[in-house]
Design a protein around this motif. Structure first.
Motif, short mmCIF file in Angstrom:
data_model
loop_
_atom_site.label_atom_id
_atom_site.label_comp_id
_atom_site.label_asym_id
_atom_site.label_seq_id
_atom_site.Cartn_x
_atom_site.Cartn_y
_atom_site.Cartn_z
N GLY A 65 0.82 -1.21 0.00
CA GLY A 65 0.00 0.00 0.00
C GLY A 65 0.85 1.26 0.00
O GLY A 65 1.64 1.49 -0.90
N TRP A 66 0.68 2.07 1.05
CA TRP A 66 1.46 3.31 1.18
C TRP A 66 2.66 3.13 2.08
O TRP A 66 3.35 4.09 2.40
N ASP A 67 2.93 1.90 2.53
CA ASP A 67 4.10 1.60 3.37
C ASP A 67 5.33 1.38 2.51
O ASP A 67 5.98 0.33 2.56
N ILE A 68 5.65 2.37 1.70
CA ILE A 68 6.81 2.27 0.82
C ILE A 68 7.71 3.47 1.05
O ILE A 68 7.24 4.47 1.58
N PRO A 69 8.96 3.43 0.69
CA PRO A 69 9.61 2.29 0.08
C PRO A 69 9.88 1.17 1.08
O PRO A 69 9.99 1.40 2.27
N VAL A 70 9.98 -0.04 0.53
CA VAL A 70 10.45 -1.20 1.28
C VAL A 70 11.67 -1.71 0.53
O VAL A 70 11.62 -1.86 -0.69
N ILE A 71 12.75 -1.94 1.27
CA ILE A 71 14.00 -2.37 0.64
C ILE A 71 14.42 -3.71 1.23
O ILE A 71 14.43 -3.88 2.45
N PHE A 72 14.76 -4.63 0.34
CA PHE A 72 15.29 -5.93 0.74
C PHE A 72 16.73 -6.04 0.30
O PHE A 72 17.09 -5.59 -0.79
N VAL A 73 17.57 -6.62 1.15
CA VAL A 73 18.93 -7.01 0.78
C VAL A 73 18.87 -8.53 0.70
O VAL A 73 18.60 -9.19 1.71
N GLY A 74 19.06 -9.06 -0.49
CA GLY A 74 18.84 -10.49 -0.69
C GLY A 74 17.39 -10.79 -0.40
O GLY A 74 16.49 -10.15 -0.95
N GLN A 75 17.15 -11.72 0.51
CA GLN A 75 15.78 -12.11 0.85
C GLN A 75 15.30 -11.49 2.16
O GLN A 75 14.24 -11.84 2.66
N HIS A 76 16.08 -10.56 2.71
CA HIS A 76 15.78 -10.00 4.02
C HIS A 76 15.38 -8.54 3.94
O HIS A 76 16.08 -7.74 3.32
N LYS A 77 14.28 -8.19 4.61
CA LYS A 77 13.84 -6.80 4.64
C LYS A 77 14.89 -5.97 5.38
O LYS A 77 15.27 -6.29 6.49
N ALA A 78 15.34 -4.90 4.72
CA ALA A 78 16.41 -4.07 5.29
C ALA A 78 15.90 -2.72 5.76
O ALA A 78 16.47 -2.13 6.67
N ALA A 79 14.84 -2.22 5.14
CA ALA A 79 14.35 -0.89 5.50
C ALA A 79 12.92 -0.70 5.02
O ALA A 79 12.48 -1.34 4.07
N LYS A 80 12.21 0.20 5.70
CA LYS A 80 10.86 0.59 5.31
C LYS A 80 10.72 2.08 5.59
O LYS A 80 11.16 2.55 6.64
N HIS A 81 10.17 2.80 4.67
CA HIS A 81 9.95 4.24 4.73
C HIS A 81 11.25 5.02 4.60
O HIS A 81 11.46 5.71 3.63
N ARG A 82 12.11 4.95 5.59
CA ARG A 82 13.39 5.67 5.54
C ARG A 82 14.54 4.71 5.77
O ARG A 82 14.40 3.74 6.49
#
Length: 97
Positions: A65-82
């Motif tokens: 939804g509006w919970d972006i950006p979402v960043i993954f490093v490989g298969q692991h979530k690394a960051a959300k929003h900032r």
């Protein structure tokens, strides 16, 4: 594939440790800021960026939804929003070991 899965889930599952995925959408200023902020670190670590427009995938659009950006490093979530750049640097470093 169940209703909660996207073809993107399979691509993400096959990502290597230096593959960075940015979930965003056009016109998202936080997404553009995050992309610009991580660019020098991607170069430093030789990481590849794969940008995904969540609006092109109904499952991802519902998931993020509006919970972006979402960043993954490989298969692991690394960051959300900032992005915390010190933490992101650590995550990229750990992914290379």
């Amino acid at each position: 594939m169940s209703a909660n899965n996207s073809p993107e889930d399979a691509r993400l599952a096959g990502c290597g440790p230096r593959d960075v995925t940015l979930y965003s959408r056009p016109g998202c200023h936080l997404c553009e800021e995050a992309k610009a902020a991580i660019a020098p670190l991607l170069r430093e670590f030789g990481a590849a960026l794969y940008e995904v427009n969540i609006d092109d995938d109904a499952v991802l659009k519902e998931r993020y939804g509006w919970d972006i950006p979402v960043i993954f490093v490989g298969q692991h979530k690394a960051a959300k929003h900032r992005v915390d750049l010190a933490q992101f640097r650590r995550q990229l470093g750990e992914a290379q070991r």
